[in-house]
Design a protein around this motif. Structure first.
Motif, PDB file in Angstrom:
ATOM      1  N   LEU A 241       0.826  -1.199   0.000  1.00  0.00           N
ATOM      2  CA  LEU A 241       0.000   0.000   0.000  1.00  0.00           C
ATOM      3  C   LEU A 241       0.866   1.257   0.000  1.00  0.00           C
ATOM      4  CD1 LEU A 241      -2.959   1.148   0.405  1.00  0.00           C
ATOM      5  CD2 LEU A 241      -2.337   1.275   2.847  1.00  0.00           C
ATOM      6  N   PRO A 242       0.708   2.144  -1.000  1.00  0.00           N
ATOM      7  CA  PRO A 242       1.460   3.412  -0.979  1.00  0.00           C
ATOM      8  C   PRO A 242       0.975   4.291   0.172  1.00  0.00           C
ATOM      9  CG  PRO A 242       0.625   2.928  -3.185  1.00  0.00           C
ATOM     10  CD  PRO A 242      -0.070   1.996  -2.238  1.00  0.00           C
ATOM     11  N   VAL A 243       1.879   4.743   0.981  1.00  0.00           N
ATOM     12  CA  VAL A 243       1.541   5.587   2.128  1.00  0.00           C
ATOM     13  C   VAL A 243       2.546   6.722   2.236  1.00  0.00           C
ATOM     14  CG1 VAL A 243       0.394   3.801   3.512  1.00  0.00           C
ATOM     15  CG2 VAL A 243       2.865   4.044   3.633  1.00  0.00           C
ATOM     16  N   PRO A 244       2.163   7.834   2.851  1.00  0.00           N
ATOM     17  CA  PRO A 244       3.127   8.912   3.065  1.00  0.00           C
ATOM     18  C   PRO A 244       4.174   8.511   4.087  1.00  0.00           C
ATOM     19  CG  PRO A 244       1.063   9.383   4.196  1.00  0.00           C
ATOM     20  CD  PRO A 244       0.823   8.167   3.358  1.00  0.00           C
ATOM     21  N   ASP A 256       9.102  -2.339  -0.523  1.00  0.00           N
ATOM     22  CA  ASP A 256       9.965  -1.509   0.316  1.00  0.00           C
ATOM     23  C   ASP A 256       9.493  -0.070   0.432  1.00  0.00           C
ATOM     24  OD1 ASP A 256      11.553  -3.634   0.873  1.00  0.00           O
ATOM     25  OD2 ASP A 256      13.123  -3.147  -0.571  1.00  0.00           O
ATOM     26  N   GLY A 257       8.802   0.437  -0.572  1.00  0.00           N
ATOM     27  CA  GLY A 257       8.321   1.812  -0.488  1.00  0.00           C
ATOM     28  C   GLY A 257       6.893   1.920  -0.015  1.00  0.00           C
ATOM     29  N   GLY A 258       6.299   0.827   0.417  1.00  0.00           N
ATOM     30  CA  GLY A 258       4.910   0.830   0.843  1.00  0.00           C
ATOM     31  C   GLY A 258       4.754   0.799   2.354  1.00  0.00           C
ATOM     32  N   PHE A 259       3.569   0.382   2.793  1.00  0.00           N
ATOM     33  CA  PHE A 259       3.247   0.324   4.217  1.00  0.00           C
ATOM     34  C   PHE A 259       4.250  -0.529   4.994  1.00  0.00           C
ATOM     35  CE2 PHE A 259       0.247  -1.478   7.569  1.00  0.00           C
ATOM     36  CZ  PHE A 259       0.245  -0.330   8.348  1.00  0.00           C
ATOM     37  N   HIS A 260       4.783  -1.544   4.332  1.00  0.00           N
ATOM     38  CA  HIS A 260       5.802  -2.397   4.958  1.00  0.00           C
ATOM     39  C   HIS A 260       6.990  -1.578   5.448  1.00  0.00           C
ATOM     40  CE1 HIS A 260       8.580  -5.832   5.450  1.00  0.00           C
ATOM     41  NE2 HIS A 260       9.456  -5.061   4.847  1.00  0.00           N
ATOM     42  N   ALA A 261       7.349  -0.538   4.698  1.00  0.00           N
ATOM     43  CA  ALA A 261       8.519   0.268   5.054  1.00  0.00           C
ATOM     44  C   ALA A 261       8.300   1.088   6.310  1.00  0.00           C
ATOM     45  CB  ALA A 261       8.881   1.193   3.887  1.00  0.00           C
ATOM     46  N   LEU A 262       7.054   1.176   6.782  1.00  0.00           N
ATOM     47  CA  LEU A 262       6.760   1.936   7.996  1.00  0.00           C
ATOM     48  C   LEU A 262       6.578   1.060   9.226  1.00  0.00           C
ATOM     49  CD1 LEU A 262       4.218   4.690   6.853  1.00  0.00           C
ATOM     50  CD2 LEU A 262       6.685   4.880   7.149  1.00  0.00           C
ATOM     51  N   ALA A 299       7.071   4.467  27.285  1.00  0.00           N
ATOM     52  CA  ALA A 299       7.772   5.275  26.269  1.00  0.00           C
ATOM     53  C   ALA A 299       6.748   5.814  25.270  1.00  0.00           C
ATOM     54  CB  ALA A 299       8.823   4.415  25.573  1.00  0.00           C
ATOM     55  N   ASP A 300       5.980   6.814  25.696  1.00  0.00           N
ATOM     56  CA  ASP A 300       4.863   7.298  24.897  1.00  0.00           C
ATOM     57  C   ASP A 300       5.251   7.905  23.557  1.00  0.00           C
ATOM     58  OD1 ASP A 300       3.031   6.407  26.755  1.00  0.00           O
ATOM     59  OD2 ASP A 300       2.955   8.308  27.831  1.00  0.00           O
ATOM     60  N   PRO A 301       6.321   8.700  23.469  1.00  0.00           N
ATOM     61  CA  PRO A 301       6.649   9.276  22.150  1.00  0.00           C
ATOM     62  C   PRO A 301       6.866   8.215  21.072  1.00  0.00           C
ATOM     63  CG  PRO A 301       7.808  10.443  23.871  1.00  0.00           C
ATOM     64  CD  PRO A 301       7.187   9.262  24.530  1.00  0.00           C
ATOM     65  N   PHE A 302       7.573   7.150  21.401  1.00  0.00           N
ATOM     66  CA  PHE A 302       7.798   6.071  20.440  1.00  0.00           C
ATOM     67  C   PHE A 302       6.494   5.361  20.103  1.00  0.00           C
ATOM     68  CE2 PHE A 302       8.362   1.380  20.266  1.00  0.00           C
ATOM     69  CZ  PHE A 302       8.831   1.299  18.960  1.00  0.00           C
ATOM     70  N   LEU A 303       5.714   5.030  21.100  1.00  0.00           N
ATOM     71  CA  LEU A 303       4.461   4.316  20.865  1.00  0.00           C
ATOM     72  C   LEU A 303       3.473   5.172  20.078  1.00  0.00           C
ATOM     73  CD1 LEU A 303       4.097   2.621  24.354  1.00  0.00           C
ATOM     74  CD2 LEU A 303       4.670   1.494  22.201  1.00  0.00           C
ATOM     75  N   ASP A 304       3.461   6.470  20.341  1.00  0.00           N
ATOM     76  CA  ASP A 304       2.588   7.366  19.582  1.00  0.00           C
ATOM     77  C   ASP A 304       3.023   7.427  18.117  1.00  0.00           C
ATOM     78  OD1 ASP A 304       1.089   7.917  21.819  1.00  0.00           O
ATOM     79  OD2 ASP A 304       2.123   9.799  22.280  1.00  0.00           O
ATOM     80  N   ALA A 305       4.317   7.472  17.893  1.00  0.00           N
ATOM     81  CA  ALA A 305       4.822   7.510  16.514  1.00  0.00           C
ATOM     82  C   ALA A 305       4.500   6.215  15.789  1.00  0.00           C
ATOM     83  CB  ALA A 305       6.329   7.768  16.525  1.00  0.00           C
ATOM     84  N   LEU A 306       4.621   5.092  16.493  1.00  0.00           N
ATOM     85  CA  LEU A 306       4.278   3.811  15.886  1.00  0.00           C
ATOM     86  C   LEU A 306       2.783   3.743  15.587  1.00  0.00           C
ATOM     87  CD1 LEU A 306       5.099   0.984  14.987  1.00  0.00           C
ATOM     88  CD2 LEU A 306       4.861   0.209  17.356  1.00  0.00           C
ATOM     89  N   ALA A 307       1.955   4.227  16.505  1.00  0.00           N
ATOM     90  CA  ALA A 307       0.508   4.238  16.279  1.00  0.00           C
ATOM     91  C   ALA A 307       0.149   5.096  15.070  1.00  0.00           C
ATOM     92  CB  ALA A 307      -0.213   4.742  17.530  1.00  0.00           C
ATOM     93  N   ASP A 308       0.860   6.226  14.889  1.00  0.00           N
ATOM     94  CA  ASP A 308       0.633   7.066  13.709  1.00  0.00           C
ATOM     95  C   ASP A 308       0.821   6.257  12.426  1.00  0.00           C
ATOM     96  OD1 ASP A 308       0.091   9.347  15.170  1.00  0.00           O
ATOM     97  OD2 ASP A 308       2.156  10.090  15.098  1.00  0.00           O
ATOM     98  N   ARG A 309       1.866   5.456  12.413  1.00  0.00           N
ATOM     99  CA  ARG A 309       2.177   4.669  11.216  1.00  0.00           C
ATOM    100  C   ARG A 309       1.150   3.556  11.001  1.00  0.00           C
ATOM    101  NH1 ARG A 309       8.707   3.658  10.911  1.00  0.00           N
ATOM    102  NH2 ARG A 309       9.372   5.854  10.928  1.00  0.00           N
ATOM    103  N   VAL A 310       0.857   2.803  12.041  1.00  0.00           N
ATOM    104  CA  VAL A 310      -0.075   1.684  11.900  1.00  0.00           C
ATOM    105  C   VAL A 310      -1.449   2.189  11.477  1.00  0.00           C
ATOM    106  CG1 VAL A 310      -1.224  -0.213  13.109  1.00  0.00           C
ATOM    107  CG2 VAL A 310       1.189   0.273  13.563  1.00  0.00           C
TER     108      VAL A 310
END
Length: 387
Positions: A241-244, A256-262, A299-310
């Motif tokens: 899936l193409p994602v920003p 590699d350039g899709g959702f997998h890369a995030l 570790a909220d900043p990391f988990l928040d960033a991961l949640a943004d991606r998922v």
């Protein structure tokens, strides 16, 4: 038009077998009560199923009185045996079970990437043969192999993929040549969805999307209780899936350039490194360990960033399918638990107007093997219970 006597007998037999599976050993009287069938009809079906080797007397019921106690009938679990395999790039795990799905043996073996295809195939196939023989379960009736990659819905075969080890595809053919068993191959994410629906986070849902977050990324789509594969078996290949945020686009040959890369394991480790949690390294369980530690340490900043991606992948699935529920599965999804699921849900609510529940998978990396076991059990019972 009323059913023929033969069809009626088959339906009655199957009903009795399902009840014995669900309720455990039952007397003929209890079968009569639960099925609503007449006493002679129940007596006939008990005789038929006993003669077929599908049920046997397993005990007696009731306090002792004048005359014989009522016999308890149970399914003959050793009537047939099955096996389930979880095939990964780094090795294979397997279980051997009886007709009811009770595990009688299990084993695992690593496969080195440097090993030749023939050696890897022999290691996996030989492990299954030896494990079944030691458990007294040979010959096997059905084997279900869970593997990454696309399954052709027309042929049921594992499609060729540039990212798939050659031994994965060779293994299925080898097992079919060496074993008298029926060998079925299924995508690992689809098996995880089956397991989560039967025994895990989606047990109360007929419609949901499962996002598999591990070394690789995938999705399984279940609509109205049916697993949807797509025209070519590619439904759920959400890694493409193409994602920003990736800086490039995926291609027909690489995600590699899709959702997998995030959200793939390597990407999760790299994200953790930017938050000072862990250096980039080998993917797999390390990514899950980092996420699990982040949840424990707050570790909220990391988990928040991961949640943004998922949430980007979850929002795409919600917008196209409106599943009402997204399950975060795989090693990373399970490690993130409720904390990650709640973070994704909050972001998804801002991206998509319809309410979509986000749940943490309950079975983790074991979901694939559990799903393969369930599929194998269903296949064996479908065969024997309708014979």
């Amino acid at each position: 038009m009323p059913a023929s006597p033969r069809t009626a007998r088959a339906l009655n037999d199957r009903l009795a077998l399902r009840l014995l599976q669900a309720e455990g050993p039952l007397t003929a009287g209890q079968l009569k009560q639960l099925t609503g069938l007449s006493r002679p009809t129940v007596a006939d079906l008990v005789d038929r199923l006993t003669a077929a080797g599908l049920i046997r007397v397993v005990g007696e019921a009731g306090a002792r009185r004048r005359g014989p106690n009522a016999r308890l009938y149970g399914i003959a679990a050793d009537r047939a045996h099955l096996a389930a395999l979880d095939v990964r790039t780094e090795g294979v795990r397997l279980v051997v079970a009886d007709l009811l799905g009770a595990v009688v043996a299990e084993a695992s073996a690593p496969v080195d990437a440097a090993e030749s295809t023939g050696v890897a195939v022999e290691r996996a196939a030989g492990l299954l043969e030896r494990t079944a023989e030691r458990a007294g379960a040979a010959p096997l009736h059905t084997v279900v192999v869970g593997a990454p990659g696309l399954i052709d819905p027309a042929t049921g075969e594992l499609r060729d993929s540039s990212g798939l080890p050659e031994w994965h595809r060779r293994l299925v053919g080898e097992l079919r040549e060496r074993l008298p068993a029926r060998v079925i191959v299924e995508n690992e994410t689809n098996l995880a969805a089956l397991a989560e629906r039967r025994d895990g986070a989606a047990r109360d849902r007929d419609t949901f999307v499962l996002l598999w977050l591990g070394i690789g990324v995938g999705a399984a789509v279940v609509l109205d209780g049916t697993l949807r594969r797509g025209a070519s078996g590619g439904a759920g290949e959400i890694g493409f899936l193409p994602v920003p945020g990736t800086g490039r686009l995926p291609s027909a040959k690489s995600c590699d350039g899709g959702f997998h890369a995030l959200v793939g394991a390597s990407a999760v480790l790299e994200l953790a490194a930017t938050h000072g949690l862990a250096p980039p390294g080998e993917p797999g369980e390390r990514a899950a360990d980092v996420v699990r530690a982040a949840v424990a340490d707050g570790a909220d900043p990391f988990l928040d960033a991961l949640a943004d991606r998922v949430a980007l992948g979850a929002a795409a699935a919600a917008a196209v399918l409106d599943p009402g529920c997204v399950v975060l599965a795989g090693e990373t999804g399970r490690a993130g638990g409720t904390r990650l699921a709640e973070g994704v849900a909050a972001r998804l609510a801002a991206l998509f107007p319809l309410r979509t529940e986000v749940r943490a998978g309950e079975l983790g990396g074991g979901a694939v093997l559990r799903g393969a076991l369930l599929k194998a059990r269903d296949a064996v019972q479908e065969d024997l219970f309708t014979a």
